[in-house]
Design an enzyme around this catalytic site. Structure first.
Site, PDB file in Angstrom:
ATOM      1  CE  LYS A  11      83.168   2.617  34.091  1.00  0.00           C
ATOM      2  NZ  LYS A  11      83.433   3.934  33.699  1.00  0.00           N
ATOM      3  N   PRO A  95      77.726  -0.157  24.163  1.00  0.00           N
ATOM      4  CG  PRO A  95      76.719   1.924  23.860  1.00  0.00           C
ATOM      5  CD  PRO A  95      76.714   0.726  24.772  1.00  0.00           C
ATOM      6  CB  VAL A  96      82.772  -0.697  21.247  1.00  0.00           C
ATOM      7  CG1 VAL A  96      84.293  -0.825  21.262  1.00  0.00           C
ATOM      8  CG2 VAL A  96      82.131  -2.088  21.198  1.00  0.00           C
ATOM      9  N   GLY A  99      83.062   4.600  27.613  1.00  0.00           N
ATOM     10  CA  GLY A  99      83.185   5.037  29.006  1.00  0.00           C
ATOM     11  C   GLY A  99      82.311   4.234  29.945  1.00  0.00           C
ATOM     12  CB  ALA A 101      83.761  -0.567  32.410  1.00  0.00           C
ATOM     13  N   GLY A 102      82.850  -1.579  28.966  1.00  0.00           N
ATOM     14  CA  GLY A 102      82.328  -2.750  28.250  1.00  0.00           C
ATOM     15  C   GLY A 102      83.312  -3.913  28.204  1.00  0.00           C
ATOM     16  CB  SER A 104      86.527  -3.660  32.384  1.00  0.00           C
ATOM     17  OG  SER A 104      87.544  -2.838  31.906  1.00  0.00           O
ATOM     18  CG  ASP A 137      87.331   0.602  35.141  1.00  0.00           C
ATOM     19  OD1 ASP A 137      87.622   1.170  36.213  1.00  0.00           O
ATOM     20  OD2 ASP A 137      86.960   1.208  34.124  1.00  0.00           O
TER      21      ASP A 137
END
Ligand code: ATP
Length: 295
Positions: A11, A95-96, A99, A101-102, A104, A137
């Protein structure tokens, strides 16, 4: 059915406002959330042996309860005990600590997948109630698409799909602690709050230029000051023809919205061949066919 493949979409925040800090330490937010097509992949297989076994393509990620996929599966099995277990393969592309929400979105996909595999019949709102225990999230990551998110992020109002465009994502090589950003955010009469209602109007009118013009993230007051790379990337994206650019969530990923495919591709190749190359993606908005269904 004893296996399921899932896409867990990232997101971005088209707008992010923080209204106040609650006495319990949580922040009350007002955000316009938007899914993008960049996604992680999950494969879940039911096994005769009980327990959760998680593997991932990134060796620095935990594969125990510190991974949100494992935590989500654990929570599900606590609520709905089963005699069998699961093998889960997580292929990360988002990407970890970016920002986006990976973690979540992976947790949301896990809850959705287990509900299907074990036929527990939970509704979207049941899954969201379960998910919010692990992260604010996660309810949105179960819903997906364009939505207004309020409260601590758990009060969701679906919006009409934001106008389609090309989305350039660039994550600079800086580590930002979400906690640090929130702790250093000053909320007073000088704070410039995003015009969330204005953006909702622009989305309802289907106007991409008006939506892009209102991109705003109150957390940038902290991050732009401390990480000039963020503002530099935004400026460069605009120079390449982005309608506008903004940091997503607490960063550091910057996204640019482009109406023109060629301009977006030119900017993509510029960043792809630079220091952020491995963390540069050209994507677009993802909208679920029907809210709460998965593709
Ligand atoms: P948000 O936008 O919600 O702040 P983020 O994109 O900044 O999230 P994530 O990538 O979700 O951050 O996660 C960051 C931290 O969570 C990392 O320290 C990572 O080790 C841990 N983590 C646990 N599970 C996962 C997962 N499935 N994917 C990515 N990170 C995970």
């Amino acid at each position: 059915m004893n296996t399921i493949y899932l896409k867990a979409y990232a997101k971005i925040n088209l707008a992010l406002d923080v209204l106040r800090r609650r006495p319990d330490g949580y922040h009350e937010v007002r955000m316009i959330m938007q899914s993008v097509r960049l996604h992680d992949r999950l494969h879940i297989a039911v096994t005769r042996t009980p327990g959760i076994r998680l593997r991932t393509n990134l060796d620095f990620l935990p594969t125990n309860e510190n991974n949100l996929v494992y935590a989500a599966a654990n929570l599900f099995f606590e609520q709905f005990p089963q005699s069998c277990g699961v093998n889960i393969q997580l292929d990360k592309r988002i990407p970890v600590s970016a920002g986006m929400a990976g973690g979540s979105t992976d947790a949301a996909a896990t809850l959705f997948g287990l509900n299907r595999l074990f036929q527990t019949g939970l509704s979207l709102s049941n899954l969201q109630e379960l998910g919010v225990k692990l992260g604010a999230d996660i309810p949105y990551c179960l819903l997906r698409g364009t939505a207004l998110s309020e409260g601590i992020g758990e009060i969701l109002t679906p919006l009409p799909p934001a106008p389609p465009c090309h989305v350039l994502l660039v994550k600079p090589p800086v580590n930002i602690s979400t906690r640090h950003v929130y702790e250093h955010l000053t909320l007073d009469e000088t704070t410039r709050h995003p015009d969330i209602d204005g953006m909702i109007g622009a989305i309802r009118r289907g106007s991409l230029p008006d939506t892009a013009a209102l991109l705003s993230n109150v957390l940038e007051a902290v991050t732009r000051r401390e990480y000039p790379a963020i503002a530099d990337i935004e400026d460069t994206m605009r120079e390449f023809g982005a309608l506008n650019a903004l940091m997503s969530g607490s960063g550091p990923t910057v996204f640019g919205l482009f109406a023109d495919r060629q301009k977006a591709e030119k900017a993509f190749y510029y960043f792809k061949t630079g220091p952020c190359g491995r963390q540069t993606f050209l994507t677009s908005f993802f909208q679920p066919a029907v809210c709460g269904t998965r593709q």
